[in-house]
Motif scaffolding. Structure first.
Motif, PDB file in Angstrom:
ATOM      1  N   SER A   1       0.436  -1.503  -0.070  1.00 18.03           N
ATOM      2  CA  SER A   1      -0.115   0.320   0.183  1.00 18.03           C
ATOM      3  C   SER A   1       0.753   1.167  -0.066  1.00 18.03           C
ATOM      4  CB  SER A   1      -0.787  -0.073   1.159  1.00 18.03           C
ATOM      5  OG  SER A   1       0.113   0.498   2.655  1.00 18.03           O
ATOM      6  N   GLN A   2       1.825   1.469   0.184  1.00 20.23           N
ATOM      7  CA  GLN A   2       2.773   2.635   0.594  1.00 20.23           C
ATOM      8  C   GLN A   2       3.676   2.113  -0.616  1.00 20.23           C
ATOM      9  OE1 GLN A   2       3.027   5.015   2.665  1.00 20.23           O
ATOM     10  NE2 GLN A   2       1.000   3.972   3.478  1.00 20.23           N
TER      11      GLN A   2
ATOM     12  N   TYR B   1       4.247   8.482 -11.210  1.00 20.30           N
ATOM     13  CA  TYR B   1       3.220   9.024 -11.276  1.00 20.30           C
ATOM     14  C   TYR B   1       3.280  10.074 -11.955  1.00 20.30           C
ATOM     15  CZ  TYR B   1      -1.138  12.085 -10.886  1.00 20.30           C
ATOM     16  OH  TYR B   1      -1.964  12.771 -11.175  1.00 20.30           O
TER      17      TYR B   1
ATOM     18  N   LYS C   1      -2.572   7.151  -6.635  1.00 19.90           N
ATOM     19  CA  LYS C   1      -2.548   5.976  -6.136  1.00 19.90           C
ATOM     20  C   LYS C   1      -3.021   5.260  -7.405  1.00 19.90           C
ATOM     21  CE  LYS C   1      -6.028   5.974  -3.659  1.00 19.90           C
ATOM     22  NZ  LYS C   1      -7.033   7.239  -3.275  1.00 19.90           N
ATOM     23  N   ASP C   2      -1.701   4.202  -8.001  1.00 23.90           N
ATOM     24  CA  ASP C   2      -1.171   2.927  -8.475  1.00 23.90           C
ATOM     25  C   ASP C   2      -2.403   1.846  -8.186  1.00 23.90           C
ATOM     26  OD1 ASP C   2       0.221   1.890 -10.609  1.00 23.90           O
ATOM     27  OD2 ASP C   2      -0.442   0.545  -9.073  1.00 23.90           O
TER      28      ASP C   2
ATOM     29  N   ASN D   1      -0.614  -0.230  -4.885  1.00 25.72           N
ATOM     30  CA  ASN D   1      -1.491   1.015  -3.822  1.00 25.72           C
ATOM     31  C   ASN D   1      -2.659   0.304  -3.515  1.00 25.72           C
ATOM     32  OD1 ASN D   1       0.369   3.657  -5.284  1.00 25.72           O
ATOM     33  ND2 ASN D   1       1.230   2.190  -3.445  1.00 25.72           N
ATOM     34  N   ILE D   2      -3.662   0.496  -4.035  1.00 24.38           N
ATOM     35  CA  ILE D   2      -4.711   0.486  -3.706  1.00 24.38           C
ATOM     36  C   ILE D   2      -5.219  -1.212  -2.795  1.00 24.38           C
ATOM     37  CG2 ILE D   2      -7.675   0.594  -4.353  1.00 24.38           C
ATOM     38  CD1 ILE D   2      -5.988   3.033  -6.449  1.00 24.38           C
TER      39      ILE D   2
ATOM     40  N   MET E   1      -4.161  -1.323   0.004  1.00 23.81           N
ATOM     41  CA  MET E   1      -4.800   0.194   0.853  1.00 23.81           C
ATOM     42  C   MET E   1      -6.459  -1.716   1.726  1.00 23.81           C
ATOM     43  SD  MET E   1      -4.280   3.284  -0.498  1.00 23.81           S
ATOM     44  CE  MET E   1      -3.008   4.059  -0.193  1.00 23.81           C
TER      45      MET E   1
END
Length: 219
Positions: A181-182, A187, A195-196, A199-200, A203
């Motif tokens: 997530s981090q 970008y 937020k790629d 990443n999501i 999350m």
């Protein structure tokens, strides 16, 4: 669609030990049961990076890396060893790209992996308002106890293989969904969102692990 079988006639005639599905059994230096004979490529047995079980993954990427290991050992370096294989792969069907790494849900069940969670994600491959933005369908598997990544499959018209490559490296580096997530990725609106999708994925999985979200599936 029919699958492949290892070409092991020469190995059989040489009396070499065979592994699963007729593959040629090798150690981490790609040495066969005869210490003077090495084997690499589609016919050589591999160890799966998720299940840790021996198997067969006939892909060019692992094959050429195995070749380097063999060459180094023959040349006397002795410090080159081949690791595990995740089966990271990509195929294109017309304008659709399908890519994956690690274990599928069926593979996880077949190998009796414990604590397997899954999630589905629909995300644009770049900022949604940017011209040419296209959807990605992501299926992601992770361990519900420690957050370790088990596998990912991505289908889309553009950017599927990029996301799978990121996750392949993450698995090899031992990253968890929280770290995913981090993870820092490039970008700009024409290439990605701030937020790629990866990443999501991290999350959403972290939210489930923390009890903030509960996912429901048709099955």
């Amino acid at each position: 669609s029919m699958g492949v079988a290892a070409e092991n006639k020469l190995a059989k005639e040489a009396g070499l030990e065979l592994g699963v599905s007729g593959t040629i059994a090798v150690d981490e230096c790609m040495r066969t049961s005869d210490p003077d004979i090495y084997a690499a490529g589609d016919a050589a047995q591999i160890i799966n990076g998720i299940t840790k079980q021996p198997g067969s993954v006939p892909l060019a990427g692992p094959a050429v890396r195995q070749g380097r290991v063999i060459a180094a050992n023959i040349a006397g370096h002795g410090n080159e060893k081949f690791g595990t294989v995740l089966g990271t792969s990509v195929v294109k069907a017309f304008d659709i790209t399908c890519s994956m790494t690690g274990c599928t849900e069926k593979g996880a069940k077949r190998n009796c992996l414990a604590n397997v969670n899954k999630l589905y994600l629909f995300q644009p491959n770049k900022v949604a308002w940017f011209p040419g933005s296209l959807p990605l369908l992501i299926k992601f598997l992770y361990n519900s106890q420690d957050g370790k990544i088990i596998g990912i499959q991505v289908v889309g018209r553009e950017g599927a293989e990029k996301r799978v490559d990121v996750v392949s490296v993450a698995i090899q580096g031992g990253l968890t969904v929280r770290q995913l997530s981090q993870v820092e990725l490039a970008y700009a609106p024409q290439f990605n969102g701030p937020k790629d999708p990866i990443n999501i994925v991290g999350m959403v999985a972290s939210n489930v692990l923390d009890g903030l979200s509960e996912l429901c599936f048709a099955d």
